[in-house]
Design an enzyme around this catalytic site. Structure first.
Site, PDB file in Angstrom:
ATOM      1  N   THR A 408      -0.943  -2.147   0.915  1.00  0.00           N
ATOM      2  CA  THR A 408      -0.736  -2.693   2.265  1.00  0.00           C
ATOM      3  C   THR A 408      -0.005  -1.614   3.042  1.00  0.00           C
ATOM      4  OG1 THR A 408      -0.613  -4.994   1.481  1.00  0.00           O
ATOM      5  CG2 THR A 408       0.380  -4.580   3.590  1.00  0.00           C
ATOM      6  N   GLY A 495       3.378  -3.910  -0.572  1.00  0.00           N
ATOM      7  CA  GLY A 495       3.771  -4.088  -1.967  1.00  0.00           C
ATOM      8  C   GLY A 495       3.367  -5.385  -2.614  1.00  0.00           C
TER       9      GLY A 495
END
Length: 599
Positions: A408, A495
Site C-alpha cells: 500500500t 502495511g
C-alpha cells in the site's frame, strides 16, 4: 536540510508550469529530487514515499492549488513510481479536513466484489483455495476505486481540473523515473509472477531482466491512459474501452501459454464497473488527551481499531511508564482491539457493524481491565460485546486474525489555508494481482483477497466473508488529529494489518512519549494483531527491552520492516512540518512549499 530542498526547485518549477498551463515539457527530464525525511516551512507540505510524487504535490500547492488538488497529483505520480503499491487499478480511503467549515470528511474508495460473488468465492469443493491462487488471479480483482475517489474529492473540494493534475504523472510515465534499490527489490520479489504474464513481463522486466538501479524506467502505455483520463474524465475507466480491457483481463487473464501457474479467471463484468460508486461518510472520532482523533469508518477497520485502542490506553498515563511498560500496554491494547475487530467489523452495507459502540469509552473501559502490568494476555483472545459491555468479559469463541497483504502507500498533504488530506491507497499485495491490463500500463489489484476465504474459526461469525458488491475489510488508517477544531497532526501508513499498529504506535510515540514526529515515525515497531506472537523490527528484537517484555510473558517473532508512515504537523509558529521514513522502503520524501520562510 536546506540544500537538498533547493535541488528540487528545477523539477518543482517544471511541474508547476505543467499543472498551471499544460505546457509541453523540455525534451530532457530534470533529475529526481533528493529525499529528505523531514522539512518545515510555510505555504503547505507534502509527505509521501517518493520524491517525484511529493514534488508533484508541492508544485500544485505552489501554483495555488489546495490540499485536495495536491493529493490527487501526488497519488497519480505514485501510480507511476510506486506501481506495485498503488495506481488506478486499485482503491483507497481519503480523509479530508476542511479549514473553512472545520469539519472532517471521508471518501470510501474501496474496491468492490462482482455482483455474482458469494461467501464461497475463494472456496473449491467446500475448502479454501491456496492464498497464492487467489492472489495471482482474476478471481481476486475488485472493481477499482481510485479514479472515482479522485473525481469525488475534486468535485467536492478541489480547485483544479483533473486534466491539469494528471499532467505531471503523465510526463513522469512518458519520460521515465530513476530506478532505485527498492523498486528493483520489489520487482525481484515478483519476478516469477510477472514472467507468467507477457504484458507485465514486457513492462517491468525489460529485455527479460530486472530493472537496473540508476536506469530510467518508462511506461508509455500508462502515460497514454492518463492522457485519456485527462481528456474524458475518470468515468473512462468505468465505461468504454478501458473498462472493456479491464474486464477482459480479469475474465481471461493474459497468461503466458507456457506458464505452469494456475491462474483462475474472475467474474467481473462491465456492469460491475458501471455500477461502482464511492461513499461519502462520517469519519470515526475519539477523544484522546484533549484532542480529537478522526479516521476512516468501516469498510475500513482502521478507525474503529485505532480508536478503540486509544480509548483503552486513555486511562493510563503512558508518559510516566518505563519503555518496557509502555510497549507492554501498547501491545495488549492492540491485541484486544484486534480481537474485537475480527468479530465485529466488515462492510456496513452488508453487515451489522456496531461502529458507535466499538468507539465508546464504556466499551473500552470494559476491555482495558484485562490488561495487567505483570502478565500477558493469550491470543487468540475472545472478543467483547460492544453492545453489552461487561467489565473484563469476553464473548464467544476466539478467532485468529486472517492474513492481509502488507503493501500500500500513504500520502499526507496540508495547504496554506489549513486544509489537510490523509490518503491511503493500494492495489493490495506488492504487485497486486500481477496482471497488467494489456496496452494500458497499470496493474490490477488483488484486493478481494482481503476477504476471509472461509470463516476465521469454525462456528464463529465472520463479518468479512465475500458477497455481491461487497467491500472487503481493510486496515487502512488515514488519520487527522484536531485540537479545538484545528489540525495539529495527520498520519498514515501502508502495511496491511500492521497499518493499525503503526499508526497507533506513531500517535502514542508522539502524543504520549514526546517524540518529534519524524522520530515517532522512525522508532522501531512492534505489531500485535491477536496472534500468538508479536512482530518486532530488529531495533526492538536486538534490544534489552525484548527480554524485559518476555519476562512478562510476551512472545515475539522478527519482521525486518513494518509499515512506512508519512505525516504532517502544524507547528506552534504556524509552519507546517512534513515527516517521512528515514530508511524504511528506501526512505520517504518530505517537502514544504517555502522552506526558508514566508514568501
Amino acid at each position: 536540510m536546506h540544500r537538498p530542498a533547493a535541488r528540487t526547485l528545477p523539477l518543482l518549477a517544471l511541474v508547476a508550469a505543467l499543472v498551471s498551463t499544460g505546457a509541453a515539457a523540455p525534451p530532457s527530464a530534470p533529475p529526481t529530487p533528493a529525499k529528505v525525511p523531514v522539512a518545515a516551512g510555510y505555504g503547505g507540505a507534502v509527505s509521501s514515499v517518493d520524491a517525484d510524487a511529493s514534488a508533484a504535490g508541492i508544485a500544485v500547492l505552489r501554483s495555488g492549488g489546495n490540499a485536495v488538488d495536491a493529493a490527487v497529483a501526488t497519488a497519480a505520480a505514485l501510480g507511476v513510481t510506486e506501481p506495485y503499491s498503488a495506481g488506478i487499478g486499485g482503491g483507497g480511503y481519503f480523509v479530508y479536513y476542511d479549514a473553512g467549515s472545520r469539519r472532517v470528511h471521508t471518501i470510501d474508495g474501496r474496491e468492490t466484489a462482482p455482483a455474482t460473488a458469494t461467501a464461497a468465492l475463494f472456496q473449491e469443493n467446500g475448502a479454501p483455495i491456496p492464498f497464492a491462487e487467489g492472489q495471482t488471479s482474476g478471481l481476486g480483482v475488485g472493481v477499482p476505486g481510485t479514479p472515482a475517489t479522485w473525481k469525488s474529492a475534486l468535485d467536492a473540494w478541489g480547485t483544479r481540473p483533473l486534466r491539469h493534475l494528471l499532467k505531471p504523472a503523465e510526463k513522469l510515465a512518458r519520460d521515465g523515473f530513476t530506478v532505485d534499490a527498492t523498486f528493483r527489490a520489489q520487482t525481484e520479489l515478483n519476478e516469477a509472477r510477472f514472467k507468467d504474464f507477457p504484458d507485465t513481463s514486457k513492462l517491468f522486466l525489460p529485455g527479460g531482466a530486472l530493472p537496473v538501479v540508476g536506469s530510467t524506467f518508462k511506461n508509455p502505455d500508462l502515460a497514454a491512459t492518463y492522457a485519456e483520463l485527462a481528456r474524458k474524465g475518470t468515468g473512462a475507466l468505468y465505461r468504454g474501452p478501458i473498462a472493456e480491457d479491464i474486464v477482459r483481463a480479469v475474465r481471461t487473464p493474459p497468461v503466458d501459454p507456457a506458464a505452469t501457474r494456475k491462474v483462475r479467471p474472475g467474474d467481473l463484468t462491465t456492469r460491475d464497473l458501471r455500477a461502482y460508486a464511492t461513499k461519502r461518510q462520517d469519519p470515526t472520532r475519539v477523544g484522546y488527551r484533549g484532542l480529537d482523533v478522526y479516521s476512516m469508518a468501516p469498510s475500513s477497520s482502521g478507525g474503529t481499531t485505532v480508536g478503540e485502542a486509544l480509548n483503552i490506553l486513555e486511562r493510563t498515563d503512558l508518559s510516566k511508564l518505563s519503555e518496557a511498560q509502555y510497549l507492554h500496554h501498547f501491545i495488549e491494547a492492540s491485541r484486544i482491539s484486534f480481537a474485537d475487530r475480527g468479530r465485529w467489523v466488515g462492510d456496513p452495507a452488508a453487515e451489522d457493524v456496531p461502529t458507535r459502540e466499538l468507539l465508546s469509552q464504556r466499551f473500552a473501559d470494559s476491555r482495558a481491565c484485562l490488561i495487567r502490568p505483570d502478565r500477558t494476555l493469550t491470543s487468540p483472545l475472545a472478543p467483547g460485546d460492544p453492545r453489552h459491555p461487561a467489565p473484563c468479559a469476553t464473548t464467544g469463541q476466539a478467532a485468529p486474525t486472517t492474513y492481509e497483504g502488507e503493501n500500500t502507500t500513504h500520502l499526507t498533504v496540508a495547504d496554506r489555508w489549513g486544509n489537510v488530506v490523509s490518503y491511503t491507497l493500494t492495489i493490495e499485495s506488492t504487485g497486486g494481482s500481477a496482471i497488467t491490463v494489456p496496452g494500458r500500463g497499470f496493474l490490477l489489484n488483488n484486493e478481494l483477497t482481503d476477504f476471509s476465504f472461509a470463516p476465521a474459526a469454525p462456528g464463529v461469525p465472520d463479518p468479512n466473508l465475500p458477497g455481491p458488491g461487497k467491500r472487503p475489510r481493510s486496515s487502512m488508517s488515514p488519520t487527522i488529529v484536531l485540537e479545538h477544531g484545528r489540525p495539529v497532526l495527520a498520519v498514515g501508513s501502508p502495511g496491511g494489518a500492521t497499518i493499525i499498529t503503526t499508526v497507533l504506535q506513531t500517535l502514542t510515540g508522539h502524543l504520549d512519549r514526546g517524540l518529534p514526529l519524524v522520530d515517532a515515525i522512525a522508532a522501531p515497531r512492534a505489531s500485535q494483531r491477536n496472534q500468538t506472537t508479536t512482530e518486532l523490527e530488529p531495533g526492538l528484537w536486538n534490544s534489552p527491552l525484548r527480554a524485559e517484555l518476555e519476562a512478562l510473558g510476551q512472545g515475539f517473532r522478527q519482521n525486518p520492516e513494518i509499515g512506512a508512515a508519512t505525516g504532517v504537523q502544524r507547528l506552534p509558529d504556524g509552519r507546517w512540518l512534513a515527516a517521512a521514513e528515514p530508511t524504511r522502503r528506501g526512505g520517504g520524501s518530505a517537502m514544504v512549499v517555502h522552506p526558508h520562510g514566508r514568501p
